[in-house]
Write a protein that holds these residues in place. Structure first.
Motif, PDB file in Angstrom:
ATOM      1  N   LEU A   1       2.431   1.778  -3.356  1.00  0.00           N
ATOM      2  CA  LEU A   1       1.498   2.385  -4.312  1.00  0.00           C
ATOM      3  C   LEU A   1       1.295   3.871  -4.007  1.00  0.00           C
ATOM      4  CD1 LEU A   1      -1.223  -0.392  -4.752  1.00  0.00           C
ATOM      5  CD2 LEU A   1       0.363   0.447  -6.467  1.00  0.00           C
ATOM      6  N   ILE A   2       1.236   4.220  -2.711  1.00  0.00           N
ATOM      7  CA  ILE A   2       1.085   5.636  -2.358  1.00  0.00           C
ATOM      8  C   ILE A   2       2.265   6.422  -2.926  1.00  0.00           C
ATOM      9  CG2 ILE A   2       1.162   7.279  -0.430  1.00  0.00           C
ATOM     10  CD1 ILE A   2      -0.437   5.262   1.229  1.00  0.00           C
TER      11      ILE A   2
ATOM     12  N   ILE B   1       0.849  -1.201   0.000  1.00  0.00           N
ATOM     13  CA  ILE B   1       0.000   0.000   0.000  1.00  0.00           C
ATOM     14  C   ILE B   1       0.881   1.246   0.000  1.00  0.00           C
ATOM     15  CG2 ILE B   1      -1.715   1.303   1.316  1.00  0.00           C
ATOM     16  CD1 ILE B   1      -2.794  -1.330   2.379  1.00  0.00           C
ATOM     17  N   LYS B   2       1.926   1.214   0.846  1.00  0.00           N
ATOM     18  CA  LYS B   2       2.824   2.368   0.892  1.00  0.00           C
ATOM     19  C   LYS B   2       3.593   2.534  -0.413  1.00  0.00           C
ATOM     20  CE  LYS B   2       3.329   2.650   5.844  1.00  0.00           C
ATOM     21  NZ  LYS B   2       4.218   2.508   6.997  1.00  0.00           N
TER      22      LYS B   2
ATOM     23  N   LEU C   1      -6.286   4.231  -1.041  1.00  0.00           N
ATOM     24  CA  LEU C   1      -5.083   3.716  -0.373  1.00  0.00           C
ATOM     25  C   LEU C   1      -5.018   4.179   1.076  1.00  0.00           C
ATOM     26  CD1 LEU C   1      -2.474   4.148  -3.237  1.00  0.00           C
ATOM     27  CD2 LEU C   1      -3.310   2.007  -2.288  1.00  0.00           C
TER      28      LEU C   1
ATOM     29  N   PHE D   1      -5.646   7.941  -3.983  1.00  0.00           N
ATOM     30  CA  PHE D   1      -5.150   8.354  -2.667  1.00  0.00           C
ATOM     31  C   PHE D   1      -6.174   8.048  -1.578  1.00  0.00           C
ATOM     32  CE2 PHE D   1      -2.084  11.406  -4.784  1.00  0.00           C
ATOM     33  CZ  PHE D   1      -0.972  10.737  -4.318  1.00  0.00           C
TER      34      PHE D   1
END
Lengths: 495, 158
Positions: free
Chosen positions: A165-166, A162-163, B50, B47
């Motif tokens: 992708l962020i 997830i990080k 996520l 955003f």
């Protein structure tokens, strides 16, 4: 064309640039906390006024030297000089503590060289072929490759996907600033004229990979660096030991080159994978970590083999294989050259010139590491609190020299602070970088593709190559999501 | 609960909303396919998603009892953040004065003070640091301007 390319490098000036680049690269690679990525970024401005082949030769020397240099501090200090040499510490440092530092260094250097040369052979044969295939690529394929690369990096480079992708999305979002592709209307400029042209790549790179390091070191108590004593006789190891490593070498070289080719995955991942496989395949896995040469061979072969691998997507598709090749991409663009399939048609001489420079850099690397080890070890002792401030001034020169404006220097500082903040939150910065590079490609090609298909998304999936790449991308996302989910539920059960 | 990740999730969601609002002002015309607002809006949605996922992950994880931090550790972190702020301020000063004072003066001063900040607990060797900063500032200037022909602000010495 090949001969012409080779000849273009064989001038006194270019050869000395490659040699100087390689030696400096080894220094950058060997000093912990100063990475090869930083080195290439700092020296990029020097190449502004050079001929493309000279400038790029210098950068290639830095790249090759730096990737190998990490092994020196890994063995003598038990601190990896670059992230790519983390696995070299595992067996290199114990070997050094047993009084066999010379052997560890010798093996590391020789297999660095062999791994590097192996990957260059692959580069030499694979990239012209891939370039000819890529010549037929259109908007659909480029869009898919862009999405694929970005997904791969996001899922692989951090602990949390997830990080990752962020980070990638953040990098992508920075490319929205400035003129929108195709329609060329400004967006997200917030009234700043300087933002009309968008952010330049170089200050982003320097900020993320060099300036952030200064903040990292601020307030940290620096340990005294005391390299272990060593002596090398000949290569430092016997022929028998060398022959015993042939399968390990071949396997690690293939892994290093193969993983290196995948966009965004650099030498660090290559060497971790190769070390893991070598341990698993070994007859004595329990000895790994106590100072067996197999571990050094796997790690050093693979991380140097990643260099040729990482250059394959850069030169044939314009997509960098790791952080350092991302800066090399900027190095190409500074000279008005866009890497990609057309590079082989339009700039064939330059392509083969670069190949020659890479071979020379590998040769200079092995010579200077055996011949100049005393010098490199001396420099290891230069304290970081003196080096880093000087590095920052070089960063400022580099960012300013790009367009001669302070705006880029402020951009550099912004990304330095951002990179440091991201590290504090365990967000990897490589996806951001790839997002910033691939963002415009993805957006432009999607819009171009949609114009061709009259607004239909279907051809992106039904065109064979593009469709296959997108399906693999979806599988990667599903696999990573499943892995994260499983880990979470496993933890719950344990508790 | 991992407060750090929870805060990050909230921040990322806020970023998504801010980006969406900013994208409303984009001028756009696209006859076929998607326009200039497509990706910014997609990213802003990304955003938000996520950020939400991150928060869900934090909430799903069972409470782990945090280790008590003693006062010396707190003092250490505070000291660390103090030197990071000092470093940032030094660079900001360096950049602000660069065009008026010129590279040589600015970088020499910057290197000197930055070494002092980084050297924190070591014995401060002021004379040595002074010599290092002047020499490296002059060397880089001559090297880049004369040999490599890179433009650097000269300021009052130019």
């Amino acid at each position: 064309m090949i001969v012409e390319g080779i000849m273009s490098v064989l001038t006194v000036k270019t050869i000395s640039l490659i040699f100087g680049g390689t030696v400096l690269g080894i220094l950058f690679g060997s000093i912990p906390g100063i990475t090869v990525t930083m080195g290439v970024a700092l020296f990029l401005p020097i190449t502004f006024s050079m001929e493309p082949v000279q400038g790029l030769s210098l950068l290639m020397g830095l790249y090759i030297g730096g990737t190998s240099g990490g092994l020196i501090s890994a063995v003598l200090l038990n601190i990896p000089g670059t992230p790519a040499s983390i696995c070299t510490c595992f067996d290199g440092a114990p070997l050094a503590q047993q009084g066999k530092a010379g052997k560890a260094l010798g093996i590391g250097i020789v297999f660095s060289f062999l791994g590097g040369m192996f990957s260059l052979i692959v580069l030499f044969f694979v990239s012209p072929w891939l370039a000819s295939v890529a010549l037929n690529f259109g908007a659909y394929e480029y869009f898919s490759i862009g999405i694929f690369s970005l997904t791969l990096v996001s899922t692989m480079s951090g602990k949390s996907f997830i990080k990752g992708l962020i980070s990638a999305l953040l990098g992508f979002s920075f490319t929205f600033i400035g003129m929108a592709p195709i329609t060329a209307l400004p967006r997200f400029t917030f009234g700043f004229k300087q933002l009309n042209g968008g952010l330049s790549l170089l200050p982003i790179l320097i900020g993320l990979f060099a300036v952030s390091q200064l903040f990292e070191s601020s307030g940290e108590t620096e340990q005294e660096v005391k390299p272990i004593e060593y002596s090398i006789k000949g290569f430092g190891f016997s022929l028998k030991e060398f022959v015993s490593q042939k399968w390990n070498f071949l396997r690690s070289a293939v892994i290093g080159t193969g993983v290196g080719i995948l966009p965004g995955l650099g030498g660090a991942i290559c060497s971790v994978v190769a070390y893991g496989v070598a341990k698993k395949q070994s007859k004595y896995p329990e000895k790994f970590g106590t100072g067996v040469i197999d571990g050094i061979v796997a790690s050093e072969t693979a991380n140097n083999a990643s260099t040729g691998g990482a250059l394959v997507p850069l030169m044939t598709l314009g997509i960098p294989g790791d952080n350092t090749t991302a800066i090399l991409l900027a190095g190409f663009m500074v000279h008005g050259i866009t890497p990609g399939p057309l590079l082989f048609e339009n700039n064939g001489v330059l392509v083969y010139g670069i190949f020659t420079a890479l071979v020379l850099a590998n040769i200079f690397m092995i010579i200077s590491e055996f011949g100049g080890m005393r010098l490199f070890v001396k420099v290891l002792a230069v304290p970081k609190h003196i080096l880093l401030p000087i590095v920052i001034t070089l960063c400022v020169i580099g960012s300013y020299g790009l367009n001669n404006r302070m705006f880029d220097v402020w951009t550099m500082l912004f990304f330095g602070v951002l990179g440091f903040g991201m590290k504090k939150f365990d967000i990897p910065s490589t996806p951001l970088l790839l997002g910033a590079i691939l963002g415009p490609i993805i957006e432009t090609e999607l819009r171009r593709g949609l114009m061709r298909s009259r607004g239909s998304f279907l051809p992106f999936f039904t065109e064979p190559i593009s469709g296959a790449i997108l399906i693999i991308t979806i599988l990667i996302v599903l696999y990573s999501a499943l892995k994260t989910f499983r880990k979470a539920s496993l933890k719950k059960r344990v508790q | 609960m991992n407060k750090k990740n929870f805060g990050l999730g909230v921040f990322v969601i806020a970023l998504g909303f801010a980006m969406f609002l900013a994208s409303l002002g984009i001028k756009d015309f696209a006859a076929v396919g998607v326009g200039a607002t497509f990706f910014p809006r997609l990213a802003s949605m990304g955003f938000v998603i996520l950020g939400a996922l991150l928060i869900i992950q934090v909430l799903r994880k069972p409470e782990t009892t945090g280790r008590e931090t003693d006062s010396s550790e707190v003092a250490d972190t505070r000291k660390k953040y103090y030197s990071i702020v000092q470093s940032i301020v030094l660079i900001v000063l360096f950049l602000t004065l660069l065009e008026t004072l010129g590279y040589i003066i600015c970088s020499a001063l910057y290197i000197f003070f930055q070494i002092l900040v980084l050297a924190n607990e070591k014995k401060k060797r002021y004379v040595l640091y002074g010599i290092i900063s002047v020499i490296s500032s002059l060397t880089t200037y001559v090297l880049f301007v004369r040999v490599f022909q890179v433009m650097i602000p000269r300021g009052i010495l130019g």
